[in-house]
Motif scaffolding. Structure first.
Motif, short mmCIF file in Angstrom:
data_model
loop_
_atom_site.label_atom_id
_atom_site.label_comp_id
_atom_site.label_asym_id
_atom_site.label_seq_id
_atom_site.Cartn_x
_atom_site.Cartn_y
_atom_site.Cartn_z
N LEU A 1 0.81 -1.22 0.00
CA LEU A 1 0.00 0.00 0.00
C LEU A 1 0.85 1.27 0.00
O LEU A 1 0.38 2.33 -0.37
CB LEU A 1 -0.94 0.01 1.21
CG LEU A 1 -1.95 -1.13 1.27
CD1 LEU A 1 -2.82 -0.99 2.50
CD2 LEU A 1 -2.81 -1.17 0.02
N SER A 2 2.10 1.17 0.39
CA SER A 2 2.95 2.37 0.48
C SER A 2 3.27 2.96 -0.89
O SER A 2 3.54 4.15 -1.00
CB SER A 2 4.24 2.07 1.24
OG SER A 2 5.02 1.14 0.51
N ASN B 1 1.16 2.39 -3.67
CA ASN B 1 -0.02 2.05 -4.46
C ASN B 1 -0.83 3.33 -4.73
O ASN B 1 -1.59 3.78 -3.88
CB ASN B 1 -0.85 1.01 -3.70
CG ASN B 1 -1.95 0.42 -4.54
OD1 ASN B 1 -2.45 1.06 -5.45
ND2 ASN B 1 -2.32 -0.81 -4.22
N ALA B 2 -0.68 3.88 -5.93
CA ALA B 2 -1.38 5.13 -6.29
C ALA B 2 -2.89 4.93 -6.36
O ALA B 2 -3.66 5.82 -6.00
CB ALA B 2 -0.85 5.66 -7.61
N GLU B 3 -3.33 3.77 -6.81
CA GLU B 3 -4.77 3.49 -6.88
C GLU B 3 -5.38 3.53 -5.49
O GLU B 3 -6.48 4.07 -5.29
CB GLU B 3 -5.03 2.10 -7.49
CG GLU B 3 -4.81 2.03 -8.97
CD GLU B 3 -5.07 0.62 -9.50
OE1 GLU B 3 -5.71 -0.20 -8.81
OE2 GLU B 3 -4.61 0.33 -10.61
N TYR B 4 -4.69 2.96 -4.51
CA TYR B 4 -5.18 2.94 -3.14
C TYR B 4 -5.26 4.37 -2.60
O TYR B 4 -6.27 4.76 -2.01
CB TYR B 4 -4.26 2.08 -2.26
CG TYR B 4 -4.66 2.05 -0.81
CD1 TYR B 4 -5.73 1.26 -0.38
CD2 TYR B 4 -3.99 2.81 0.14
CE1 TYR B 4 -6.11 1.22 0.94
CE2 TYR B 4 -4.37 2.79 1.46
CZ TYR B 4 -5.43 1.99 1.87
OH TYR B 4 -5.80 1.97 3.19
N ASP B 5 -4.22 5.15 -2.82
CA ASP B 5 -4.20 6.53 -2.34
C ASP B 5 -5.34 7.34 -2.97
O ASP B 5 -6.02 8.11 -2.29
CB ASP B 5 -2.86 7.20 -2.66
CG ASP B 5 -1.71 6.63 -1.83
OD1 ASP B 5 -1.99 6.00 -0.79
OD2 ASP B 5 -0.55 6.80 -2.25
N ALA B 6 -5.55 7.16 -4.26
CA ALA B 6 -6.63 7.89 -4.95
C ALA B 6 -8.00 7.47 -4.43
O ALA B 6 -8.88 8.32 -4.22
CB ALA B 6 -6.54 7.65 -6.46
N ALA B 7 -8.19 6.18 -4.21
CA ALA B 7 -9.47 5.69 -3.71
C ALA B 7 -9.73 6.19 -2.29
O ALA B 7 -10.86 6.57 -1.95
CB ALA B 7 -9.51 4.16 -3.75
#
Length: 158
Positions: free
Chosen positions: A42-43, A45-51
């Motif tokens: 997750l550190s 992970n741009a998709e996770y940050d955007a979500a």
């Protein structure tokens, strides 16, 4: 607690937006977070940050709408008896005395304002100048472009 004035139509629009956020947007972002988590670290992970950012926006908007609706004073313009005076919810026909253009505005709550649809906020300079006036009155509005004069042609409570 600050009361939020809304027309019946404006309150319905806010309720439908709240319903959409809770039933469509929130589950969608939860699924996007779950999908992004499945991609591993997750550190980075741009998709996770955007979500997560989108989730924060949605949750903030839900809280904002719930607060406004709980503090709303819903006013039905059709039930107003203001003896022809301009009040919240009234629809006003105006003539710009400089250009002779005719315009129609309805005075609505801050969240309902849409100048393209002819809905002006109760806290706007023109609405503040119009409140309490009647048909036949000339109103001076201190607009950003300077002082404008309007004649009130008609006041309706629709």
């Amino acid at each position: 607690m600050i009361k939020v004035p809304l027309t019946v139509n404006g309150a319905e629009l806010l309720r439908s937006e709240l319903q959409r956020l809770k039933s469509v947007e929130r589950p969608s972002v939860i699924a996007a977070i779950a999908e992004a988590r499945s991609h591993g670290d997750l550190s980075e992970n741009a998709e996770y940050d955007a979500a997560k950012e989108r989730q924060g926006f949605i949750e903030g908007r839900i809280a904002d709408l719930e607060g406004k609706l709980s503090n709303a004073v819903i006013i039905n313009p059709a039930e107003i008896d203001a003896d022809g005076r301009i009040v919240f919810g009234a629809t006003i026909d105006l003539e710009d005395l400089e250009s002779s253009d005719n315009v129609t505005y309805q005075i609505v709550g801050d969240d309902e304002a849409d100048i393209k649809a002819g809905k002006i906020s109760v806290s706007s300079p023109i609405a503040r100048a119009l409140i309490g006036k009647s048909a036949g009155d000339v109103v001076e509005v201190n607009a950003p472009a300077g002082i404008r004069e309007y004649e009130v042609l008609d006041v309706k409570y629709l």
